[in-house]
Design an enzyme around this catalytic site. Structure first.
Site, PDB file in Angstrom:
ATOM      1  N   CYS A 144      -8.607 -11.577   8.772  1.00 42.17           N
ATOM      2  CA  CYS A 144      -9.997 -11.357   9.169  1.00 42.17           C
ATOM      3  C   CYS A 144     -10.962 -12.187   8.326  1.00 42.17           C
ATOM      4  O   CYS A 144     -12.164 -12.108   8.500  1.00 42.17           O
ATOM      5  CB  CYS A 144     -10.361  -9.886   9.126  1.00 42.17           C
ATOM      6  SG  CYS A 144     -10.342  -9.214   7.457  1.00 42.17           S
ATOM      7  N   GLY A 196      -7.803 -10.551   3.907  1.00 44.11           N
ATOM      8  CA  GLY A 196      -9.153 -11.051   3.633  1.00 44.11           C
ATOM      9  C   GLY A 196      -8.996 -12.374   2.922  1.00 44.11           C
ATOM     10  O   GLY A 196      -9.014 -12.464   1.694  1.00 44.11           O
ATOM     11  N   THR A 197      -8.823 -13.415   3.721  1.00 46.03           N
ATOM     12  CA  THR A 197      -8.440 -14.704   3.129  1.00 46.03           C
ATOM     13  C   THR A 197      -9.583 -15.382   2.384  1.00 46.03           C
ATOM     14  O   THR A 197      -9.351 -16.322   1.640  1.00 46.03           O
ATOM     15  CB  THR A 197      -7.871 -15.632   4.215  1.00 46.03           C
ATOM     16  OG1 THR A 197      -8.732 -15.561   5.349  1.00 46.03           O
ATOM     17  CG2 THR A 197      -6.473 -15.212   4.602  1.00 46.03           C
ATOM     18  N   ASN A 198     -10.828 -14.886   2.578  1.00 42.85           N
ATOM     19  CA  ASN A 198     -11.928 -15.446   1.766  1.00 42.85           C
ATOM     20  C   ASN A 198     -11.709 -15.063   0.307  1.00 42.85           C
ATOM     21  O   ASN A 198     -11.685 -15.907  -0.591  1.00 42.85           O
ATOM     22  CB  ASN A 198     -13.284 -14.908   2.221  1.00 42.85           C
ATOM     23  CG  ASN A 198     -13.543 -15.158   3.693  1.00 42.85           C
ATOM     24  OD1 ASN A 198     -13.029 -16.110   4.252  1.00 42.85           O
ATOM     25  ND2 ASN A 198     -14.331 -14.287   4.323  1.00 42.85           N
ATOM     26  N   ASP A 199     -11.565 -13.761   0.083  1.00 46.98           N
ATOM     27  CA  ASP A 199     -11.336 -13.321  -1.294  1.00 46.98           C
ATOM     28  C   ASP A 199      -9.964 -13.746  -1.798  1.00 46.98           C
ATOM     29  O   ASP A 199      -9.804 -14.104  -2.961  1.00 46.98           O
ATOM     30  CB  ASP A 199     -11.493 -11.798  -1.399  1.00 46.98           C
ATOM     31  CG  ASP A 199     -12.951 -11.420  -1.567  1.00 46.98           C
ATOM     32  OD1 ASP A 199     -13.626 -12.013  -2.431  1.00 46.98           O
ATOM     33  OD2 ASP A 199     -13.441 -10.547  -0.818  1.00 46.98           O
ATOM     34  N   ARG A 230     -14.300  -1.291   8.043  1.00 47.44           N
ATOM     35  CA  ARG A 230     -14.028  -1.399   6.607  1.00 47.44           C
ATOM     36  C   ARG A 230     -15.077  -0.621   5.830  1.00 47.44           C
ATOM     37  O   ARG A 230     -16.276  -0.729   6.099  1.00 47.44           O
ATOM     38  CB  ARG A 230     -14.072  -2.870   6.200  1.00 47.44           C
ATOM     39  CG  ARG A 230     -13.754  -3.058   4.742  1.00 47.44           C
ATOM     40  CD  ARG A 230     -13.779  -4.506   4.374  1.00 47.44           C
ATOM     41  NE  ARG A 230     -15.129  -5.017   4.258  1.00 47.44           N
ATOM     42  CZ  ARG A 230     -15.403  -6.279   3.966  1.00 47.44           C
ATOM     43  NH1 ARG A 230     -14.431  -7.147   3.800  1.00 47.44           N
ATOM     44  NH2 ARG A 230     -16.645  -6.684   3.855  1.00 47.44           N
ATOM     45  N   ARG A 249      -1.513 -61.169  21.412  1.00 47.33           N
ATOM     46  CA  ARG A 249      -2.332 -60.014  21.009  1.00 47.33           C
ATOM     47  C   ARG A 249      -1.524 -59.029  20.175  1.00 47.33           C
ATOM     48  O   ARG A 249      -0.360 -58.786  20.451  1.00 47.33           O
ATOM     49  CB  ARG A 249      -2.810 -59.233  22.237  1.00 47.33           C
ATOM     50  CG  ARG A 249      -3.764 -59.959  23.115  1.00 47.33           C
ATOM     51  CD  ARG A 249      -4.034 -59.075  24.345  1.00 47.33           C
ATOM     52  NE  ARG A 249      -4.553 -59.846  25.436  1.00 47.33           N
ATOM     53  CZ  ARG A 249      -5.843 -59.905  25.756  1.00 47.33           C
ATOM     54  NH1 ARG A 249      -6.723 -59.218  25.062  1.00 47.33           N
ATOM     55  NH2 ARG A 249      -6.249 -60.640  26.765  1.00 47.33           N
ATOM     56  N   HIS A 285     -22.821 -15.680   1.592  1.00 45.35           N
ATOM     57  CA  HIS A 285     -23.537 -14.686   2.390  1.00 45.35           C
ATOM     58  C   HIS A 285     -24.170 -15.317   3.622  1.00 45.35           C
ATOM     59  O   HIS A 285     -24.001 -14.861   4.752  1.00 45.35           O
ATOM     60  CB  HIS A 285     -24.608 -14.024   1.516  1.00 45.35           C
ATOM     61  CG  HIS A 285     -25.390 -12.985   2.236  1.00 45.35           C
ATOM     62  ND1 HIS A 285     -26.580 -13.281   2.869  1.00 45.35           N
ATOM     63  CD2 HIS A 285     -25.146 -11.683   2.457  1.00 45.35           C
ATOM     64  CE1 HIS A 285     -27.046 -12.178   3.433  1.00 45.35           C
ATOM     65  NE2 HIS A 285     -26.192 -11.196   3.193  1.00 45.35           N
ATOM     66  N   GLU A 312      -6.413  -8.720  -0.273  1.00 47.04           N
ATOM     67  CA  GLU A 312      -7.363  -9.727  -0.744  1.00 47.04           C
ATOM     68  C   GLU A 312      -7.098 -10.171  -2.172  1.00 47.04           C
ATOM     69  O   GLU A 312      -7.756 -11.073  -2.671  1.00 47.04           O
ATOM     70  CB  GLU A 312      -8.793  -9.166  -0.700  1.00 47.04           C
ATOM     71  CG  GLU A 312      -9.239  -8.796   0.685  1.00 47.04           C
ATOM     72  CD  GLU A 312     -10.648  -8.259   0.691  1.00 47.04           C
ATOM     73  OE1 GLU A 312     -11.555  -9.034   1.027  1.00 47.04           O
ATOM     74  OE2 GLU A 312     -10.842  -7.081   0.337  1.00 47.04           O
TER      75      GLU A 312
HETATM   76  C1  PEP Z   1     -12.382 -11.701   3.072  1.00 44.35           C
HETATM   77  O1  PEP Z   1     -12.495 -11.618   1.864  1.00 44.35           O
HETATM   78  O2  PEP Z   1     -11.687 -12.561   3.646  1.00 44.35           O
HETATM   79  C2  PEP Z   1     -13.121 -10.786   3.952  1.00 44.35           C
HETATM   80  C3  PEP Z   1     -12.923 -10.794   5.248  1.00 44.35           C
HETATM   81  O3  PEP Z   1     -14.039  -9.990   3.347  1.00 44.35           O
HETATM   82  P1  PEP Z   1     -15.496 -10.481   2.882  1.00 44.35           P
HETATM   83  O4  PEP Z   1     -15.690 -11.876   3.388  1.00 44.35           O
HETATM   84  O5  PEP Z   1     -16.462  -9.521   3.457  1.00 44.35           O
HETATM   85  O6  PEP Z   1     -15.367 -10.384   1.396  1.00 44.35           O
HETATM   86 MG    MG Z   2     -13.343  -9.809   1.047  1.00 45.63          MG
END
Ligand code: PEP
Ligand code: MG
Length: 884
Positions: A834, A768-771, A619, A100, A458, A747
């Site tokens: 955040c 703000g790790t999204n931006d 904020r 095997r 959004h 950001e």
């Molecule tokens: C971001 O940009 O990570 C953030 C927390 O702010 P928003 O998502 O509201 O732009």
């Molecule tokens: Mg942002």
């Protein structure tokens, strides 16, 4: 261990089960290492040896087996013959072998196996002498010839099947198990002829059979199935497989024989009782193949009481030794119990938690080990409703934006969502994308689906905040709002028809799917309390309302890391923000702002109170205009149709004046504040007076005022002066000096690169790790992400979705630079994430490594963040000892 380390044996490529240990998985493969460990523990393992992965690697490199191998195998075989008192190929007392595969990481069914090796017509008299069973002897020959022909000589499996079905049909019996022994003999001989015809004859010499079988298993490492499996599971291609050669034992020697699989605990529930299946007078594959219905393990006691007791003892011994759930295969051969295999058992999410916590109570493991045994994915399954079964054909799929599952009728407008919900229906809101106008509809819905938008769009952000499941950016979904229908390819569904979605898996299904609802679990709470003792990162919640704050606190938030104040002005309150943004005179602005300030003050009092003294980071307004203003195209169309009254005509002009080519890069964040200082002053006044009110009432909150989208220290200086001057105003009015901290979002790449300067002005950085991801990659979080990222992942131009998991090499590098430079300026600087990455386990590990103060995420993800933060701390071995 590698070949350079001196092995305990004189052999270079072969190890007896008596020589190995469980720790040698690299060399012996998982199965071989575990067989060796069971042998070491004194369990009844049929004697055998392992041809090591070193030999396989040498074979793969040279295209031939190493020279030493034949002699080593022959010597090891002689040991087996001595131990078993039988000999390979012997006509009186023949030994049969199993050969095997067994790689370091389990690759179930992906590589080849040859059983009953040595069973040839010449050994049949010996097999009959040993077992008294001609049927068994010829069945062994038939099975061996088929497997050897298929695996070693490349004969297509269907050719054997054809002969077998013909033999069964000719005998008029239901299946091959009912064939009389002479028919089976004819079939076995037919298989031999067929093999010779289509491939090469099966060699008469069993030693040659063994040599070829070992080589075939090596070869199967690079078979297409195995390669595809490795690619899927991320298993390196250069590990190679070991081969385990073992004395065959038989569970099909009659009524005193049996075979089965068993778990030391129930792998579905985690209940601490052995669980499994067994079959009397059967071989292992009969249990797996499902041709006969197996019996539950509990009934083994009825027929084999002594062996059942012995088996339970071995399982207890294995658990005590490995401190893991044991998954074993066993065989009873003529009354003697044999242990054929053991491995760590796979388990459900519920079982993972129960077993981990129970094992701590049983003093088998410590809390730290328990924490490592539950994955964030398993936790997610336990916290949210989910589909009870995997759907066969989903309608569509998209980004898994917000966890949980729901069913309801399709609606395509927010207004209808509200109407139908009020009438008592469960609804799923399906939109091309969502805007602030849709908030009430989102609140009313059980879940949301969009055809556009990414994980930080959004819809995704709001759904997570609301705790509603959501699937976003379903590329093949068309939402026809006018016609009241949705389409995917040829499938058309009307408003009012039922769909289901799973926001953890990113799936949408037609009809109502049965759901599994999460149940409160006291063991899970204990596990999370251990995580809290171990983790160094603080865990905060993103929350926009007092209710969200309460949910975050209940889920273990130590603070509120982000209040997006613009979210307090969605839905019915949207006109307030619009009026403030679009005001064309000081007077109009002052009116709009005083209404806004009054509303916010009330909101803040409730929100700060709900946080019960935990830090709350509020904020200031950060609305990209396109998210908060009416749709320009719709207004223009209405104007062209002559449908605008005076008010809406003015609105059109104002929206045109504010329209931007790229609102995400436009007048938002601190830039908006600079353009509209009165707006920011009103917000700060609302916040600090709410804080003063609670302080006066003896309940002082811990407030942090945060400014978004900063790029320069000049902007920060401007912000700090504004807040101080409003604080003076508030003190003058209330007689209480507001206490507050100052924070900036980081950001933009520029902010990150100049953290050393920015830290002069504030107490805290919140990434703000999204931006920051959007701006670092230049990749739009609203549209390009959903369309481009899946393609980039498929093409391997991106290693992972940077909006889900922090990009370690780029964005995380910016975070690290900013945090380090900021702390060099201000050693007490508070640092956190955040953005949505704050709830992603891999990103949390990065935050831990960088040494941030906290991560902040939606309430639904807080338990996952607590566990992931603890696991990151454990993996990096800087853990204080936790106790239960
Ligand atoms: C971001 O940009 O990570 C953030 C927390 O702010 P928003 O998502 O509201 O732009
Ligand atoms: Mg942002």
């Amino acid at each position: 261990m590698s070949a350079t380390t001196a092995p305990a044996t004189a052999h270079r490529y072969v190890r007896s089960f008596r020589e190995g240990r469980a720790s040698e998985r690299d060399l012996l493969g998982g199965k071989g290492a575990n067989l060796a460990e069971m042998t070491y523990l004194g369990l009844p393992v049929p004697p055998g040896f392992t041809v090591t992965t070193d030999a396989c690697r040498a074979y793969l490199a040279a295209g031939d087996v190493p020279d030493e191998l034949a002699a080593e195998v022959a010597a090891s075989l002689a040991d087996l013959e001595e131990a078993s008192g039988r000999r390979l190929g012997d006509t009186d007392a023949p030994l049969l072998l199993s050969v095997r595969s067994g790689a370091k990481f389990s690759m179930p069914g992906m590589m080849d196996t040859v059983l009953d090796l040595g069973a040839m017509p010449a050994t049949v008299p010996g097999l009959i002498a040993l077992t008294g069973d001609p049927w068994f002897a010829w069945d062994a020959v038939r099975r061996f010839v088929e497997m050897f022909g298929r695996v070693v000589l490349g004969v297509p499996a269907e050719r054997y099947d054809e002969q077998l079905h013909a033999a069964v049909a000719a005998a008029g019996v239901p299946d091959e198990r009912s064939l009389p022994a002479p028919d089976l003999e004819a079939l076995a001989r037919g298989f031999l002829d067929l093999t010779a015809e289509l491939g090469t004859p099966v060699p008469d010499d069993p030693h040659e059979q063994l040599r070829l079988a070992i080589e075939a298993v090596f070869r199967s490492w690079n078979g297409s199935r195995a390669k595809a499996y490795r690619a899927m599971e991320g298993i390196p291609d250069d590990l190679g497989t070991a081969v385990n050669v073992q004395v065959m034992v038989f569970g099909n020697l009659g009524e005193r024989s049996a075979t089965g699989v068993a778990f030391s605990r129930d792998p579905a529930t985690g209940e601490p009782v052995p669980y499994g299946d067994w079959l009397q007078n059967a071989q292992g594959e009969d249990v797996v193949a499902g041709t006969r219905r197996p019996e539950p393990l509990a009934s083994l006691d009825d027929t084999f009481p002594q062996q059942a007791e012995e088996l339970r003892g071995y399982m207890r011994q294995l658990e005590a030794h490995s401190t893991e759930l044991a998954d074993i295969e066993f065989t009873i051969e003529d009354g003697k119990l044999w242990m054929l295999q053991t491995r760590v058992g796979k388990r459900s999410a519920a079982a993972a938690v129960r077993i981990a916590v129970d094992m701590v109570d049983e003093a088998l493991i410590g809390p730290e080990q328990a924490l490592a045994r539950v994955t964030p994915d398993q936790l997610e399954q336990l916290l949210h409703p989910r589909f009870a079964e995997q759907p066969d054909t989903p309608l569509t799929s998209g980004g898994a934006a917000s966890p949980g599952a729901a069913s309801g009728v399709i609606v395509v407008t927010a207004a209808e969502a509200v109407r139908r919900t009020e009438a008592g229906e469960d609804v799923i809101l399906v939109r091309p994308e969502t805007s602030p106008d849709d908030l009430e509809g989102m609140v009313a819905s059980k879940g949301m689906v969009t055809s556009r938008g990414g994980l930080v769009s959004h819809a995704a952000v709001v759904a997570r905040g609301l705790g509603r499941p959501a699937v976003v950016g379903c590329g093949d979904l068309e939402v026809d709002v006018e016609a009241g229908e949705i389409r995917v390819g040829d499938t058309v569904l009307r408003v009012g028809e039922t769909i289901s979605l799973d926001g953890s898996a990113g799936l949408v299904v037609v009809g109502e799917m049965p759901l599994i609802e999460p149940e409160p679990d006291e063991r899970l709470e204990r596990l999370l309390s251990w995580a809290d003792l171990v983790r160094r990162l603080h865990v905060h919640g993103n929350a926009d309302t007092a209710e969200d704050v309460a949910r975050a606190v209940a889920a273990g938030a130590q603070g509120i890391g982000l209040v997006r104040t613009e979210h307090q002005f969605l839905g019915a309150r949207l006109p307030l923000v619009r009026a403030a943004l679009l005001a064309d005179s000081d007077e109009a602005e002052a009116d709009a702002l005083s209404a806004l300030e009054a509303q916010q003050r009330e909101d803040f009092v409730a929100l700060l109170a709900a946080a019960q003294g935990r830090p709350v980071t509020v904020r200031l307004l950060d609305p990209p205009a396109h998210e908060f203003l009416p749709d320009l195209t719709e207004l223009r169309v209405a104007a062209a149709r002559g449908e605008l009254d005076d008010d809406r005509q003015r609105l059109l002009e104002a929206v045109e004046a504010h329209s931007e080519h790229d609102p995400m890069l436009g007048i938002r964040g601190v830039r908006l504040g600079i353009m509209r200082p009165a707006l920011y002053r009103a917000q700060v006044r609302a916040l600090l007076s709410a804080s003063a009110e609670l302080t006066a009432a003896g309940d002082p909150p811990l407030v942090e005022v945060m400014v978004p989208l900063v790029s320069t220290s000049g902007e920060l200086r401007w912000f700090v002066e504004l807040v101080h001057s409003v604080a003076d105003e508030v003190e003058a009015v209330t007689g209480t000096a507001p206490v507050y901290r100052l924070a900036t979002m980081i950001e933009t790449p520029r902010a990150a690169l100049t953290g050393g300067f920015l830290a002069n002005f504030v107490d805290a950085f919140s990434f703000g790790t999204n931006d920051l991801t959007q701006l670092t990659f230049g990749l739009s979080r609203d549209d390009v992400q959903a369309r481009f990222v899946p393609v980039a992942l498929a093409e391997h131009t991106l290693a992972s979705d940077p909006f889900r998991t922090l990009d370690a090499a780029g964005v995380a590098r910016l975070v690290e630079i900013a945090a380090a430079d900021g702390r060099a300026t201000n050693p007490d600087l508070i640092t956190g994430i955040c953005g949505e990455h704050g709830g992603d386990p891999a990103s949390i590990a990065i935050a831990h490594r960088i040494g941030l103060t906290h991560v902040s995420c939606s309430p639904a993800r807080l338990p996952i963040a607590r566990l992931a933060a603890a696991q990151a701390a454990l993996e990096m071995e800087d853990v204080p000892a936790a106790s239960s």
